[in-house]
Scaffold this motif. Structure first.
Motif, PDB file in Angstrom:
ATOM      1  N   PHE A 227     -31.582 -26.831 -73.752  1.00 37.09           N
ATOM      2  CA  PHE A 227     -33.036 -26.977 -73.838  1.00 37.09           C
ATOM      3  C   PHE A 227     -33.732 -26.346 -72.640  1.00 37.09           C
ATOM      4  N   PHE A 228     -32.999 -26.199 -71.553  1.00 38.33           N
ATOM      5  CA  PHE A 228     -33.580 -25.613 -70.345  1.00 38.33           C
ATOM      6  C   PHE A 228     -33.148 -24.154 -70.260  1.00 38.33           C
ATOM      7  N   THR A 229     -33.820 -23.308 -70.986  1.00 35.32           N
ATOM      8  CA  THR A 229     -33.442 -21.888 -71.050  1.00 35.32           C
ATOM      9  C   THR A 229     -34.579 -21.014 -70.544  1.00 35.32           C
ATOM     10  N   CYS A 230     -34.254 -19.740 -70.363  1.00 32.46           N
ATOM     11  CA  CYS A 230     -35.227 -18.837 -69.739  1.00 32.46           C
ATOM     12  C   CYS A 230     -36.441 -18.578 -70.620  1.00 32.46           C
ATOM     13  N   ASP A 231     -36.318 -18.804 -71.925  1.00 31.51           N
ATOM     14  CA  ASP A 231     -37.443 -18.476 -72.806  1.00 31.51           C
ATOM     15  C   ASP A 231     -38.340 -19.677 -73.087  1.00 31.51           C
TER      16      ASP A 231
END
Length: 449
Positions: free
Chosen positions: A204-208
């Motif tokens: 859930f904690f991604t660059c996008d």
């Protein structure tokens, strides 16, 4: 001449088979050699627990656990003990391996990795192998050719290393389907090789999704719902999805923060953390992973008292604002309220089940976790008396409420009719639709309406 030769071949086969079984039994580390047999047990609803091997797993509520998955860092000796305990309690056993970003099947590095995984599979007598595909799928940048490369790699792996072996594949995937230039077909094709998808709570904690580098929930409810709906829209059946639930949170060190007044006068703090070297990538080193046991132990008052912590109504997650050495911190985690929301959503959507990530995050020394285990595993996912009791109570309360509403409506109607009759006698009856003297200039098509 043929008949004796046939007997000789049969005899040799029997001796070889017996010897192979004897070697297999001797290599079993369990007290009962039958526990080293590979027999996948099927369940209508899965309650999976990921294990890091840092706590006493023998105290876990095994009667409610269907599958245990050891992380890559669990030593083989510890994993063997975990396998024995799992099989003894009629649960499946698996281990996690992160698939390298190598799609060339002739690459010596890939061959070495595959041989290592196959040897570990046989050593641990696993029922499943959980392949972590997050790096291979590429959550941030990739092109459409990557789809065929990934499919080719998985087909090669299944054909040469996992079939016809008994270990089946569980695939750890992002919270939403991987799409490349609008092509989202990869998830559908993966179902040919993966018996189930495990959504990673870390994805859930991604660059996008966090370009502003704002401290946020480990598992936002909005993202969870969006992700699984995307999987379903792209042809993935709900009974193929195992939803990963984090039993840990993150402590963010704020480089900057803002405060806003919310409805009711309550203040909401937004925590910002730095980017890497002034780039567009968030520096996640500014956050520290903290287990649910540590949260309950170090911040027991904030965890238990609803007035001492904050609840984000959109993310449906809990967080705490604290000052450490005069520096603002924001701690996001999944507490009682937010966990309940996630569990009930999983149950209502009839997914294959959930994956607790990890069981060790709640099984720490000095923290009482029996209530938490039973509440999560039994009362929410079993078909027992607890659910029936709750449903009966709900029906009883609903019946009383409806009865009170009807009685109140009847009494109100009777009183209203009496007052209206009295008023009509005093002022006289007016014709229906008669225009009021105080008529205004508003009309149905008035823009001010």
């Amino acid at each position: 001449m043929r008949f004796p030769s046939l007997l000789t071949l049969v005899f040799i086969f029997i001796i070889s088979f017996t010897c192979s079984k004897t070697r297999k039994v001797k290599s079993c580390v369990c007290s009962d050699s039958s526990l080293c047999s590979k027999e996948i047990r099927k369940f209508s609803r899965e309650k999976v627990v990921v294990a890091e091997g840092t706590s006493d797993h023998t105290k876990w509520p095994w009667s409610q656990i269907t599958t245990v998955i050891a992380t890559k860092d669990v030593p083989n000796r510890t994993a063997q003990k975990l396998m024995c305990t799992a099989h003894k309690n009629k649960a499946n056993f698996a281990f996690i391996e992160k698939v390298p970003v190598i799609t060339n099947t002739s690459d010596p590095r890939l061959q070495k990795w595959l041989n290592t995984v196959a040897a570990k599979r046989d050593l641990l007598y696993v029922d499943y192998v959980a392949l972590d595909l997050l790096d291979l799928l590429g959550q941030c940048t990739a092109d459409s050719t990557h789809v065929q490369e990934v499919l080719g790699l998985l087909t090669y792996m299944v054909k040469n290393y996992f079939f016809p072996h008994s270990a089946e594949l569980l695939c750890i995937v992002p919270y939403k389907p991987p799409c490349y230039n609008g092509d989202c077909s990869l998830a559908k094709y993966l179902t040919e090789h993966c018996v189930a998808f495990i959504t990673s709570p870390e994805s859930f904690f991604t660059c996008d999704t966090n370009t502003n580098c704002i401290a946020k929930a480990t598992m936002p409810m909005t993202s969870l719902v969006y992700g699984v709906e995307e999987y379903i829209d792209h042809g993935i059946s709900p009974d193929k999805l195992l939803i990963g639930i984090p039993w840990h949170g993150y402590d963010y060190t704020c480089s900057n923060s803002t405060i806003q007044k919310k409805t009711g006068g309550k203040e909401a703090l937004t925590c910002y953390f730095d980017k890497k070297n002034d780039s567009s990538t968030c520096d996640t080193s500014k956050r520290k992973k903290i287990s649910l046991a540590e949260i309950k132990g170090n911040y027991s008052e904030q965890y238990r008292n609803a007035k001492a912590h904050h609840y984000h109504p959109i993310y449906r997650s809990d967080y705490i604002n604290i000052m450490i050495n005069h520096v603002q911190h924001q701690l996001w985690y999944e507490g009682h309220d937010s966990l309940l929301d996630k569990y009930m959503y999983i149950r209502s959507m009839q997914f294959k089940g959930m994956v607790i990530w990890t069981g060790d995050d709640l099984s720490r020394k000095g923290v009482e976790d029996d209530t938490e285990w039973n509440w999560i595993l039994h009362s929410l996912f079993s078909e027992g008396e607890i659910q029936e009791h709750n449903l009966n109570m709900a029906g009883t309360v609903a019946g009383i409420s409806v009865g009170c509403f009807i009685l109140g409506s009847l009494l109100g109607f009777a009183v209203g009719c009496g007052l209206m009759r009295k008023r009509m006698r005093n002022k006289g009856l007016r014709l229906p639709f008669q225009r009021d003297e105080e008529e205004t200039d508003f009309h149905d098509d008035d823009n001010a309406l």
